[in-house]
Design a protein around this motif. Structure first.
Motif, short mmCIF file in Angstrom:
data_model
loop_
_atom_site.label_atom_id
_atom_site.label_comp_id
_atom_site.label_asym_id
_atom_site.label_seq_id
_atom_site.Cartn_x
_atom_site.Cartn_y
_atom_site.Cartn_z
N ASN A 72 0.82 -1.21 0.00
CA ASN A 72 0.00 0.00 0.00
C ASN A 72 0.86 1.26 0.00
O ASN A 72 0.47 2.28 -0.56
N GLU A 73 2.00 1.19 0.68
CA GLU A 73 2.82 2.39 0.89
C GLU A 73 3.95 2.54 -0.14
O GLU A 73 4.89 3.28 0.09
N ARG A 74 3.80 1.90 -1.31
CA ARG A 74 4.87 2.02 -2.31
C ARG A 74 5.03 3.45 -2.81
O ARG A 74 6.08 3.81 -3.35
N VAL A 91 14.69 2.69 2.14
CA VAL A 91 14.13 1.74 3.11
C VAL A 91 13.09 2.48 3.94
O VAL A 91 13.38 3.54 4.51
N HIS A 92 11.89 1.93 3.99
CA HIS A 92 10.86 2.45 4.91
C HIS A 92 10.70 1.43 6.02
O HIS A 92 10.55 0.24 5.77
N ASN A 93 10.76 1.92 7.27
CA ASN A 93 10.69 0.96 8.37
C ASN A 93 9.96 1.56 9.57
O ASN A 93 9.74 2.77 9.65
N HIS A 94 9.61 0.66 10.49
CA HIS A 94 8.86 1.04 11.69
C HIS A 94 9.69 0.77 12.94
O HIS A 94 9.17 0.33 13.95
N SER A 95 10.99 0.99 12.86
CA SER A 95 11.89 0.71 13.98
C SER A 95 11.33 1.24 15.31
O SER A 95 11.04 2.42 15.46
N GLY A 161 4.70 9.03 14.64
CA GLY A 161 3.86 7.93 15.10
C GLY A 161 3.82 6.73 14.16
O GLY A 161 2.91 5.90 14.24
N HIS A 162 4.81 6.60 13.31
CA HIS A 162 4.77 5.57 12.27
C HIS A 162 6.15 4.92 12.07
O HIS A 162 6.29 3.71 12.23
N GLY A 163 7.17 5.71 11.75
CA GLY A 163 8.48 5.12 11.49
C GLY A 163 9.39 6.12 10.84
O GLY A 163 9.45 7.29 11.24
ZN LIG Z 1 4.79 2.10 7.11
#
Ligand SMILES: [Zn+2]
Length: 242
Positions: A72-74, A91-95, A161-163
């Motif tokens: 969804n988040e491409r 890189v998208h991440n939720h660390s 609140g996401h990453g």
């Molecule tokens: Zn995300």
């Protein structure tokens, strides 16, 4: 070594480092067409193989009409590739270590040399700048473009609140920055706890130290090590799949 293989390895590295779990994703701009990028279909990153990689245009539409369902988040990736011709990997991440810095008044700062790039500035994007009442996900090009604008020329941006989203001129740089951003967040939190939050009690890298480090830091040794670990594992997986 192909870009696709590197992308699979990048995903596995981020999973092993604990910065990506069932969610989060890595992408790489095509090395033959700058208007396209590669990213896995919608699957947990730990399970990604070369067969899962899909090619997208910069509007994040799959190039091949029968492509499997994408993340969804491409749009995070497509809009940053549009805005940043220098960026070759994202890189998208939720660390979990990084998120608290996105929703408090504690600013991420470079506490050790492997994360010197933080000293170049990590803006914090709040999705409400573009849409009130969202589900926090970057589900379209408008939200992706808003995030890309907030990122600007920086190496990474927090997402409140996401990453976070982390970029690089090479895939190894995006991955290295992602891993060491997480380490820096953990160490900074520890240092802040040790000093009880006293002003100026933690010594961070100064601007001249940041500048001297970022001109050469490409995480070469880390990437070589990570790849050496993952290549035989992926070969074994391939053999097991037949
Ligand atoms: Zn995300």
């Amino acid at each position: 070594m192909s870009l696709i293989e590197d992308l699979v390895i990048a995903s596995r590295i981020c999973v092993e480092a604990g910065v990506i779990d069932a969610y989060g994703h890595a992408s790489a701009r095509s090395d033959t067409d700058p208007n396209r990028y590669f990213m896995s279909r919608q699957v947990a990153p730990e399970l990604i193989t070369e067969e899962d990689i899909v090619e997208y245009d910069l509007d994040s539409r799959p190039v091949h009409p029968n492509a499997p369902l994408g993340y969804n988040e491409r749009y995070i990736h497509g809009e940053i590739y549009k805005a940043r011709p220098d960026v070759m990997a994202i890189v998208h991440n939720h660390s979990h270590s990084v998120v608290p810095f996105s929703c408090t008044d504690c600013t991420l700062r470079p506490i050790f040399h492997m994360a010197a790039f933080i000293g170049l500035g990590i803006p914090n994007w709040d999705i409400r700048e573009s849409q009130e009442g969202s589900d926090m996900l970057v589900r379209n090009s408008t939200l992706g473009a808003s995030l890309a604008a907030k990122l600007g020329a920086h190496p990474a941006a927090l997402m409140r609140g996401h990453g976070s989203v982390v970029v690089g001129e090479k895939i190894q740089i995006a991955v290295g920055r992602t891993v060491y951003l997480d380490h820096n967040a953990k160490m900074q939190y520890q240092a802040m706890m040790m000093t009880g939050g006293r002003d100026n009690a933690v010594v961070y890298m100064d601007d001249s130290e940041v500048a001297a480090n970022v001109v050469w830091q490409e995480y070469v040794r880390s990437w070589d090590l990570w790849k050496k670990k993952w290549l035989p594992r992926l070969a074994a997986e391939r053999a097991a799949r037949g």
